[in-house]
Design an enzyme around this catalytic site. Structure first.
Site, mmCIF file in Angstrom:
data_model
loop_
_atom_site.group_PDB
_atom_site.id
_atom_site.type_symbol
_atom_site.label_atom_id
_atom_site.label_comp_id
_atom_site.label_asym_id
_atom_site.label_seq_id
_atom_site.Cartn_x
_atom_site.Cartn_y
_atom_site.Cartn_z
ATOM 1 N N VAL A 131 -53.341 59.822 22.178
ATOM 2 C CA VAL A 131 -54.731 60.195 21.971
ATOM 3 C C VAL A 131 -55.555 59.413 22.987
ATOM 4 C CG1 VAL A 131 -56.648 60.193 20.328
ATOM 5 C CG2 VAL A 131 -54.305 60.576 19.524
ATOM 6 N N CYS A 132 -56.367 60.108 23.753
ATOM 7 C CA CYS A 132 -57.205 59.448 24.755
ATOM 8 C C CYS A 132 -58.160 58.482 24.060
ATOM 9 C CB CYS A 132 -57.990 60.475 25.558
ATOM 10 S SG CYS A 132 -59.113 59.712 26.751
ATOM 11 N N ILE A 133 -58.057 57.214 24.415
ATOM 12 C CA ILE A 133 -58.848 56.194 23.735
ATOM 13 C C ILE A 133 -60.344 56.370 23.965
ATOM 14 C CG2 ILE A 133 -58.586 54.490 25.584
ATOM 15 C CD1 ILE A 133 -58.400 52.375 23.259
#
Length: 130
Positions: A76-78
């Site tokens: 998941v893209c932070i």
């Protein structure tokens, strides 16, 4: 064939369901999924707090079960997650928030993980987005 899959659309969208069906079909067809990358509104598919209406598919739950069952690398893209209030325990503590909504089997990381997957796979397949 080795695939990287990027999902840019929220859990309740047709794109999220199509991405999940594609991933299921890819594995059933003997292909490999190098990495799943959830970006932009796609980060909501990794949220443990999404509640779907009773008459709709719970795509977020289906994604969680699929990733866990197949032990996939699901990132998941932070930056996108933080912007949308989706945090794991570590980030919730860092930013002094009261709750976390992302936990195993998901990992928060940066766009470098998508870039690395693109370099290692045969195809990047994207769902949703603008």
């Amino acid at each position: 064939m080795k695939f990287a899959i990027a999902l840019h659309a929220p859990a309740h969208s047709p794109a999220a369901r199509r991405a999940l069906r594609f991933a299921e079909a890819a594995l059933a067809g003997g292909h490999e999924i190098m990495r799943l990358f959830f970006y932009q509104d796609g980060v909501h598919s990794a949220s443990s707090t999404v509640v779907s209406p009773q008459d709709e598919l719970d795509t977020a739950r289906q994604w969680r079960e699929f990733v866990a069952q197949h032990q996939l690398d699901a990132v998941v893209c932070i930056a996108a997650a933080l912007r949308r209030g989706e945090l794991n325990t570590e980030e919730a503590q860092r930013y002094q928030r009261s709750a976390a909504s992302i936990d195993a089997p998901w990992a928060l990381s940066g766009l470098g993980q998508l870039h690395e997957a693109i370099q290692q796979c045969d195809r990047l397949i994207c769902f949703g987005g603008h």
